[in-house]
Structures are given as structure tokens and as C-alpha cells.
Design an enzyme around this catalytic site. Structure first.
Site, mmCIF file in Angstrom:
data_model
loop_
_atom_site.group_PDB
_atom_site.id
_atom_site.type_symbol
_atom_site.label_atom_id
_atom_site.label_comp_id
_atom_site.label_asym_id
_atom_site.label_seq_id
_atom_site.Cartn_x
_atom_site.Cartn_y
_atom_site.Cartn_z
ATOM 1 N N ASP A 49 1.038 -1.359 0.175
ATOM 2 C CA ASP A 49 -0.080 0.391 -0.262
ATOM 3 C C ASP A 49 0.794 1.140 -0.015
ATOM 4 O O ASP A 49 1.609 1.557 0.957
ATOM 5 C CB ASP A 49 -0.915 0.491 1.670
ATOM 6 N N CYS A 97 -4.019 11.390 -13.835
ATOM 7 C CA CYS A 97 -4.688 12.150 -14.694
ATOM 8 C C CYS A 97 -6.001 12.754 -14.428
ATOM 9 O O CYS A 97 -7.635 12.185 -15.333
ATOM 10 C CB CYS A 97 -5.079 10.800 -15.551
#
Length: 798
Positions: free
Chosen positions: A243, A322
Site C-alpha cells: 500500500d 489524469c
């Protein structure tokens, strides 16, 4: 049945009813027409999206219509030529002069194909874009040759098909070969591949002092990442599975003492809502709400915070998404800068990547819920909404503080400016330690004497903060002493064997596949001496960096990593889950000891090994290279006289085939080639994967398009057809052709694939099989002359 399925079924029923009313009927033809229609086209409209971004004003006045029109157009295909090999210029020349030139005046489905254009802001013309969609490339017969080229070169690692804006973050990271790099959210790996290229900018240096640790939280996506990285054959990358928001501090050995590893460069391309990808992910049009950004903001901030904690002073971190949403972009950066208390600053990169059109970051924005409700300040948020909306999502109100942040130094890429996707990038530089970690953490080898044998490291604390030691009770002291002795025993045994296995299950939950251990070869391993002698390896060869993936049984493959990756592996085997590292450099040959060495060279690692090899190297001319790459097992008589002389006195076994370009022949291939091969008694062959073989042939100007079609046709023929063809042509063969066919037939029998050309059987097995085949052939064909028989008997083939 879900809502979408019901809507789809209702629409199909309406279409069928309309056809019946028009007299189309409900028969087979009508059904086929219904299936041909496929799914209903997604309507590229989202009122909430338009209202949100118009209100925020991220698009300049007068450009909104162009912005929305660009979002509704399909994204152009883009590709990048890998600049890390010396072959990049040759590939670029081949692409421009052969494949792009054939696109002139070409029409596909009534649409004129535009000539591909290089991206003006990408260095050395190594990135290109075209209006050809992937669908057209795959389906159009006129473009089959170009499509085949792109697929083949992509598998070789010479070309990456990557979105244009995705290429920006690695360029702004400003990587040098000595940098220690962390890619926090790396999968699927296109940006990681760019970083590998930059690390290996100088191909004459097989082991750059820098390295890359590529991480991803998704175990399955890690294997996609491995596939991307493996194409570039680097010994300096390690793929790990963690993680990113809690990726552990790693330790390295520096001059005999352990220190915390800090990275010179960190790429932090965080998970995001992806509304900048609407042009290729059209599902975003109907799924987009502001809720996506609100839910991801916290995770993005945690990942970015963990990144700057592990960044070295003076280091650079690139944060990118993005998404166009300031909640995921400027809000995260502003919050990070505010709590850093001057330890971080935004770098001014306005002069970098000239030619790239960009918008500056914004300083004012509002927060909107999915029901359209707006909030300008945290104090306006009702208590029942304060779990969805957090204070860090709002802009800084203090004008002085806001001015020092320089948020306008962020970059936002809008789709209509250069026909790309939407993107956001911020470049952060660390000037001093983070305020909650003013002293850089150090690993304490020993505690003060009063604390007994208990060992605590700063790396075990969540954020690397200072450790606090407490006096243990006598009972705790005794128990901890026993535990410590056991741990030390295991650790010493593991280090002694050079084994880096997966971490214990009690210390860390493991998901996905269980990985094999990484076992480094000990200095006194008897396996290495025959290899060193056979290939005359240079004394500087770093044999300590060789590893295998097995602790028991025969070692079948030998892999190699850089000494820096070895350092990380040996000191952190209990902290991290390593998915993959190293490149294959040697593979075991069955009974290969009879030829002086049990291991043959692997093409995957030949460019890394070649500088250290001083024996078994044959320099070949370009004509010899063509023979090696187009014929499966050519006889020595087919090669140049110079090559035959070099091979004459060389023992059988694995060899290196080296081509050096001749500057006096500019029309020939002008980049060096190193191939793995095998020398037999009467033949010489190359062991090169199929796509790599086609790559080299293209670079030499050999037409491989038709050859590939013929090769596929041959592969589809049954074994009976091949046998029939051999019988029909046998009577017309001269002695040499007959011998060559027997070699080919023998290789098919022992299961070798022509596309990969691996050596899975020993040369002695080959020799025995050839003798058997040779004898049976002579018995079956009595019409062969006695002179031919004598020649057959005297020539033993490898």
C-alpha cells in the site's frame, strides 16, 4: 437483472418492433441485424460535469466549446521509441523511411490517413502521434504491415504505446543514472519503463549506480508491471507489492552500518477519478460525479505525504493525476505545502519541455456535492456532510501564505490545446526534513546497555519519527532475550545463505501468489568456477550479485541484479513483499558439463554480461548476421571465411556473436548487435526470441512481413504434411542439404520451438539423435551413392 441490462433489452425490443413494422420480420435476418447493431452508443453528455468545470473556470474564456468538442473526439494513438538502447535512432529511421512513408495518400474506410507527427515537446523525435485508432490499426488490411511492426517491436521493448500526457511526469522528474528512484503507484508500468530508459542512458555502463523500486498495491497489476519492465532487461529494478500510503522505510548497508533509505527521485502518480481520460474511457461520461474526487482526496494526500517523508533532502517528487479536478490536484498540493512548514516548495518548470502547452495551477476553487450543492469554505459545511468533505479540500484563505505556495507553478494539460488527454502535474522539491521528522531517522544497531537485548529500529515506527525506549521488566527482559536470540539465529542463517524470502506471515498480511525466495550465490559456490573459466570472465565481474529462485535442487537459471538492489534485498527481506527483480543471464544445459560449462548464455541478459566476457566471442559481418537470423541451423560453410576461421579452433558450446557497424558503409546497420549463439561441430546458430530476430532483420532492411506470413503457414501445417514433404524432396537433396534436414527433424522431435530457439537438450543428445536419424536414413535410401554415404558417416552433427 440490473438497470443497464433492462435498458439494453428494452432498446433491442424497440428496434425489433420497428423492423417488424417496416416489414423486416422477426426471422433470422432481423436477429442478425439486431446483433450487428451491438450495444447502444454512449451519449457523450454530462450536465453536472459541464456545470462544475464552467463554474471553476479552469478553461480559458472563449475556449469552452473547443474543450468539449475535443473531449468528444477519440484520442489519437501515440507511441514512444525507447531511447535507452543505441538502436533507438535506427528504429526511428526505419519507422520514418519505411512505415510512415507508405501511409502517404492512403485512405481507410473513406477517411484519409494523416501522416504521423512527432510530439514537439518530446526530446529527439522519440514520441509520435497519429489519428489512427487502435480499432482501425487492427482491422484494416492496408495497415496490417504497420500493425505487425508495432506489435512485434512493442513485445521486444523497442516501442511503447503510451498516452502522450503520460510521458510528461518522468521527463519532469529529471532522472540521472545515479539516482535512487521510487515509483509509488507504478502499474501498468509505462512510466516505469521511461524511468528505466533514463537510468540506462549510457549503454556502455552495464550497472548504473542508481535503481528503481516500482510499487503497486494491486498484486495482479504487479505482474503486468513485471511484464512491462522485463522488456527492457534491466538489473536495476525491483517490483514490490505494498500500500503506497504506508510503504515501509527500507534499510541499506552503508560502510558497514545500517541507514534508512531515502530516494533522490519519487514518482507519485496517484489513483484518481480519471476525468481527463474521457476520450479513451468513454464510461466516464455517464459515471462522472464530484463524489469520486471527494472520496479519493484523502488517499491521494496520504500517498503524497508518505512520498515526501521518504524523499531525500534536495530530492524531487512529481505528483500527477489524469484528472482535471482541483480537489485531487491543487487541494492536495496546497495541503501538503501547508503542513510541510517550508520543508517543501513547488519547482518552477516553465522552461522545461518547450513546446508543451500548459495552463498554470489555480488558487481559487469551490467544493460541490453530487447533488449540485456548492461550498466555498469549511465553516459552511453542515455537520452531517463533514465526513464527505474535509478541511483540506478548500483553498488557503491567507493571501500571504497562498502567495508563498506558488500554486501557479503546477501544470494542467487541457485536451483541446494539443489534441491529448487531460492531465495535472506538480513538481515538489524537499529543502529540509518534514516538521514531524526534524531529525533524519537512523537505524539503531544496539540499544543503550540498560535496555538489555531488545532492538528497536526507527523504520518500525509509522512515519520514521524518533523512537522512545522504555525499561523492560525482568520477566519481559528474559522473554525478549529468548525471542531476540531466535530472531538473530534466523537472521544470521538467512544472511549466511544469502536468502531473501517473503516476510513472515505474522508480521505482514500477504495477498496474491506466494513468491519464490531470492537466493544469492555464496562466494565459494562450486557452480560459478566452471562458468568463470569457460567464458573467461573479467576479475571485476560482480559474482556476488548472482542469484537463483530456488534453495533446493539443481539451479536451472541464474539471475543478476546490481549491487544496490542486492543491498536492498539482503537488508529488507522481512519488510517487503518482492514480486520480481533481476535479469536472466545463464540457463542450465542438460549434460552441459561435457562441453566445459553447464550453463549457456541467455539473450535477455547478454548486454549486461558482454562487457565482462573475454572468451568465446565471434565477430561477424552483416551478411553472417542475416544468415543467423533467417536460417534455423545453418552450416559453417554458409558463413564468411573470416567467421569460419574464428570458429575452427573453438570448442563446442555457448558463444557470443558480435556485430560492429562499419562507418565506411553508411547504408549498413549503424548500431552494434550482440547475440547469444551455439557452436556445433558443423553448424552455428543464434538463440534469439522470434520478435527480437524480426527486429534486427527490419533494422538491416530485410523484408520480414511476407516471411512472417510464410512462417505462420508452416507452423500451421501438420506433422504428416511435413513428413510427406521431406520424403518427396529427399531424393533431390545433396549430402549437405540432407544433413541439414536431419538436424531440423531431430530438433522437432525433442520439442524445440522455432520461434524461440531455446537449447533445452544438450549437444550430446543432439549428436546421438542425429547419428540415429542418419543411420535410419541411410538404410531407407539405398540409391544414395557410396561416396555420399562415406561423407555422411564421417560428419557428426551437433
Amino acid at each position: 437483472m440490473g438497470r443497464r441490462a433492462r435498458d439494453r433489452r428494452r432498446q433491442q425490443q424497440q428496434q425489433q418492433q420497428q423492423r417488424q413494422e417496416r416489414g423486416g420480420g422477426g426471422g433470422g435476418g432481423g436477429d442478425q441485424a439486431g446483433w450487428a447493431g451491438g450495444y447502444p452508443e454512449i451519449v457523450k453528455e454530462n450536465e453536472l460535469f459541464e456545470r462544475y468545470y464552467q463554474e471553476l473556470g479552469i478553461v480559458p474564456a472563449g475556449e469552452w466549446d473547443a474543450f468539449m468538442a475535443a473531449l468528444r473526439e477519440p484520442l489519437p494513438a501515440t507511441l514512444r521509441i525507447t531511447g535507452y538502447r543505441s538502436h533507438a535512432k535506427e528504429i526511428l529511421h526505419c519507422l520514418k523511411e519505411t512505415y510512415f512513408r507508405e501511409l502517404q495518400d492512403l485512405e481507410v474506410d473513406g477517411q484519409k490517413v494523416e501522416m504521423p507527427q512527432s510530439l514537439s515537446w518530446y526530446p529527439e523525435e522519440l514520441a509520435w502521434h497519429t489519428n489512427l485508432s487502435r480499432k482501425i490499426l487492427r482491422k484494416s488490411p492496408q495497415l496490417e504491415k504497420l500493425h505487425q511492426f508495432l506489435v512485434s517491436e512493442t513485445e521486444c521493448g523497442n516501442i511503447s504505446r503510451q498516452e502522450a500526457v503520460s510521458m510528461i511526469p518522468p521527463l519532469l522528474l529529471d532522472v540521472s543514472p545515479h539516482h535512487k528512484i521510487l515509483d509509488m503507484c507504478a502499474a501498468p508500468g509505462s512510466k516505469t519503463a521511461q524511468l528505466i530508459e533514463m537510468l540506462h542512458a549510457d549503454m556502455n555502463v552495464p550497472f548504473p549506480s542508481g535503481f528503481i523500486i516500482a510499487n503497486d498495491v494491486d498484486n495482479k497489476r504487479c505482474y503486468l508491471l513485471v511484464h512491462q519492465a522485463k522488456r527492457l532487461n534491466s538489473p536495476c529494478i525491483m517490483v514490490v507489492n505494498h500500500d503506497a500510503s504506508s510503504i515501509p522505510n527500507l534499510q541499506i548497508d552503508v560502510d558497514g552500518r545500517k541507514e534508512i533509505l531515502f530516494y533522490d527521485r519519487i514518482l507519485c502518480d496517484v489513483p484518481c477519478s480519471g476525468d481527463g481520460t474521457m476520450r479513451k474511457n468513454i464510461d466516464v461520461w455517464k459515471k462522472w460525479t464530484t463524489q469520486n474526487s471527494l472520496q479519493l482526496h484523502g488517499l491521494q494526500l496520504r500517498i503524497a505525504t508518505r512520498g515526501v517523508e521518504q524523499l531525500a533532502e534536495g530530492g524531487r517528487m512529481v505528483y500527477s493525476t489524469c484528472s482535471l479536478n482541483p480537489i485531487e490536484n491543487e487541494a492536495v498540493i496546497a495541503s501538503l505545502l501547508e503542513k510541510s512548514q517550508g520543508a517543501l516548495e513547488l519547482a518552477d518548470v516553465s522552461s522545461e519541455l518547450p513546446g508543451l502547452k500548459r495552463m498554470p495551477g489555480i488558487t481559487k476553487w469551490k467544493v460541490m456535492l453530487k447533488d449540485g450543492q456548492w461550498f466555498e469554505e469549511w465553516k459552511d459545511v453542515p455537520s452531517n456532510r463533514q465526513t464527505q468533505i474535509r478541511p483540506t479540500m478548500f483553498p488557503v484563505k491567507d493571501e500571504e501564505k497562498l502567495k508563498t505556495m506558488n500554486l501557479e507553478r503546477c501544470l494542467r494539460i487541457l485536451p483541446h490545446h494539443q489534441n491529448t488527454g487531460g492531465f495535472f502535474v506538480a513538481v515538489l522539491i524537499k529543502k529540509s526534513p518534514m516538521p514531524w521528522n526534524k531529525r533524519q531517522p537512523k537505524v539503531h544497531q544496539k540499544l543503550p546497555e540498560r535496555t538489555g537485548n531488545t532492538e528497536v529500529t526507527a523504520a518500525n515506527s509509522g512515519n520514521g519519527s524518533d523512537c522512545i525506549f522504555e525499561e523492560p521488566t525482568p520477566a519481559e527482559n528474559e522473554e525478549s532475550k529468548k525471542m531476540q536470540e531466535l530472531q538473530n539465529l534466523d537472521s544470521e542463517q538467512s544472511k549466511k545463505e544469502g536468502v531473501c524470502g517473503p516476510p513472515p506471515s505474522k508480521k505482514m498480511k500477504l495477498f496474491g501468489f506466494k513468491e519464490d525466495p531470492f537466493v544469492f550465490l555464496p562466494e565459494d559456490d562450486p557452480l560459478f568456477h566452471p562458468i568463470q573459466k569457460f567464458y573467461a570472465l573479467d576479475p571485476s565481474f560482480p559474482k556476488m550479485n548472482l542469484l537463483t529462485r530456488t534453495q533446493e535442487g539443481k539451479k536451472r537459471q541464474l539471475y543478476m541484479v546490481s549491487k544496490e538492489i542486492r543491498n536492498v534485498l539482503l537488508n529488507n527481506s522481512e519488510k517487503m513483499k518482492v514480486i520480481n527483480t533481476g535479469i536472466k543471464v545463464w540457463s542450465r544445459n542438460s549434460d552441459g558439463e561435457q562441453f566445459g560449462c553447464a550453463f549457456r548464455l541467455a539473450q535477455e541478459g547478454i548486454y549486461t554480461l558482454y562487457p565482462f566476457i573475454h572468451a568465446r566471442i565471434i565477430n561477424v559481418c552483416i551478411e553472417d548476421v542475416k544468415i543467423l537470423l533467417t536460417q534455423e541451423n545453418p552450416f559453417l560453410s554458409k558463413f564468411s571465411s573470416e567467421t569460419q576461421k574464428k570458429v575452427k579452433d573453438m570448442a563446442m558450446g555457448s558463444i557470443v556473436l558480435k556485430y560492429d557497424p562499419d562507418p565506411e558503409k553508411p547504408h549498413d546497420l549503424q548500431c552494434p548487435i550482440v547475440l547469444c549463439g551455439w557452436q556445433g561441430k558443423t553448424s552455428l546458430r543464434a538463440f534469439v526470441p522470434k520478435n527480437e530476430r524480426l527486429h534486427y532483420l527490419r533494422m538491416m532492411g530485410v523484408e520480414v512481413f511476407k516471411a512472417k506470413r510464410k512462417e505462420e503457414e508452416l507452423e500451421n501445417k501438420t506433422e504428416e504434411e511435413v513428413q510427406c514433404r521431406l520424403v518427396q524432396t529427399e531424393e533431390r537433396m545433396d549430402v549437405e542439404d540432407k544433413e541439414h534436414d536431419l538436424v531440423t527433424k531431430m530438433e522437432a522431435e525433442i520439442g524445440e520451438e522455432s520461434s524461440q530457439s531455446p537449447v533445452e537438450s544438450s549437444a550430446m543428445e543432439i549428436e546421438n539423435k542425429i547419428e540415429d536419424l542418419d543411420q535410419s536414413s541411410k538404410n531407407a535410401n539405398t540409391h544414395v551413392s557410396q561416396e555420399g554415404k562415406d561423407t555422411d558417416a564421417s560428419n557428426v552433427k551437433d
